[in-house]
Design an enzyme around this catalytic site. Structure first.
Site, mmCIF file in Angstrom:
data_model
loop_
_atom_site.group_PDB
_atom_site.id
_atom_site.type_symbol
_atom_site.label_atom_id
_atom_site.label_comp_id
_atom_site.label_asym_id
_atom_site.label_seq_id
_atom_site.Cartn_x
_atom_site.Cartn_y
_atom_site.Cartn_z
ATOM 1 C CD GLU A 197 34.889 36.783 -0.695
ATOM 2 O OE1 GLU A 197 33.866 37.311 -0.516
ATOM 3 O OE2 GLU A 197 34.585 36.771 -2.130
ATOM 4 C CE LYS A 202 32.646 41.374 0.043
ATOM 5 N NZ LYS A 202 32.497 39.826 -0.023
ATOM 6 C CG ASN A 215 35.496 33.376 -3.724
ATOM 7 O OD1 ASN A 215 35.400 32.355 -3.246
ATOM 8 N ND2 ASN A 215 36.699 33.456 -3.138
#
Length: 308
Positions: free
Chosen positions: A46, A123, A193
């Site tokens: 990401e 997302k 992350n």
């Protein structure tokens, strides 16, 4: 038989001062390593091009937009696409997307072996908050800087396998995998992350965060009879630690490969997509075993309601 060596390209920390060009050079180094292993697909994290900027509160939206990409590929990322095309390697990576209409998303793309973009995901499950929070040890402002994804959970038949994407917090939600599983997914790629410490509970540290990451990825793989590749950006980034723990999981939920460091590191596994068929036609044969008449609450209700 469809099989492919899949590589997970964990990235170590990207500092605020690091240029996109420097990051892309690191990504290409990992891609070259993946080519030596015979990989047909490489999975990056990401927000692979920058530091995890949602940890900062930025009132100036001109500053915010410096972390976003207006087109893909662009000047900084073109060498990555060119090298992928030369090697005949498909790839997926995440970045912050600013659309021509001014909308901002946490995005991931999927390419084929010709470096042509064949899929895009934005997302859906954004964590964190949208205003500065004095009660947190550090900020997590994804809800400020991104809109929830508007493309849904889709799959693409790419290089002989049915592939889907998700990003970071999506991995914790079983709905993510089931929406993909209902489309016959055989590979789910997930970049993340993830802070090594919970900003709202300092006692929750690295060990529990890694356990929960593994648990989410492995259960999603098993319950949908699919390979899952979870790839981290890790290490001490601008003074804030991120977990590593990148893994490749098989359709039975077993870990085939695991990163051992918090630096740039390549993991890989030989994945036989025919192995997805057994689970999909036995215990997780959705057509035979699902009882949708009892699942209405899942889509008609958001928060928990206690009625007893």
């Amino acid at each position: 038989m469809t099989r492919m060596i899949i590589a997970g390209a964990q990235l170590g920390p990207i500092q605020k001062a690091d240029s996109r060009e420097a990051v892309v050079a690191r990504m290409i180094d990992l891609m070259n390593m993946a080519a030596d292993k015979g990989a047909g697909l490489i999975v990056y994290p990401e927000l692979a091009l920058t530091t995890f900027f949602p940890r900062w509160y930025m009132p100036d939206w001109n500053e915010v937009d410096t972390w976003f990409e207006r087109e893909m590929p662009n000047g900084a990322t073109m060498p990555l696409f060119e090298r992928a095309r030369e090697l005949g390697m498909a790839m997926t990576f995440g970045y912050a997307e600013l659309t021509p209409e001014g909308r901002r998303f946490n995005t991931s793309i999927l390419t084929n072996r010709k470096a042509e973009i064949v899929g895009k995901y934005r997302k859906v499950h954004l964590p964190g908050h949208d205003e500065y929070d004095t009660e947190r040890a550090f900020q997590h402002l994804e809800k400020r800087y991104f809109e929830p994804g508007d493309l849904g959970f889709n799959v693409w038949r790419n290089e002989g396998a049915i592939m889907g994407m998700a990003i970071c917090n999506d991995r914790r939600w079983p709905e993510t995998y089931r929406c993909l599983g209902l489309q016959g997914v055989e590979l789910v790629t997930i970049g993340y992350n993830t802070p090594a410490v919970n900003s709202q509970m300092n006692a929750e540290g690295l060990e529990k965060r890694l356990f929960h990451s593994d648990l989410s990825l492995q259960s999603g793989a098993y319950q949908n009879a699919t390979y899952v590749v979870g790839v981290a950006k890790a290490g001490l980034e601008d003074g804030h630690p991120l977990i590593g723990g990148s893994i490749i999981v098989d359709p039975d939920g077993f870990v085939l490969a695991r990163a051992e460091t918090e630096e740039d590191e390549l993991i890989w596994a030989d994945c036989d997509f025919d192995k997805c068929a057994f689970g999909k036609t036995t215990i997780f044969d959705f057509a035979r075993h699902r009882r949708v008449e009892h699942y209405g609450r899942i889509t008609s209700q958001t928060g928990a309601i206690v009625e007893v």
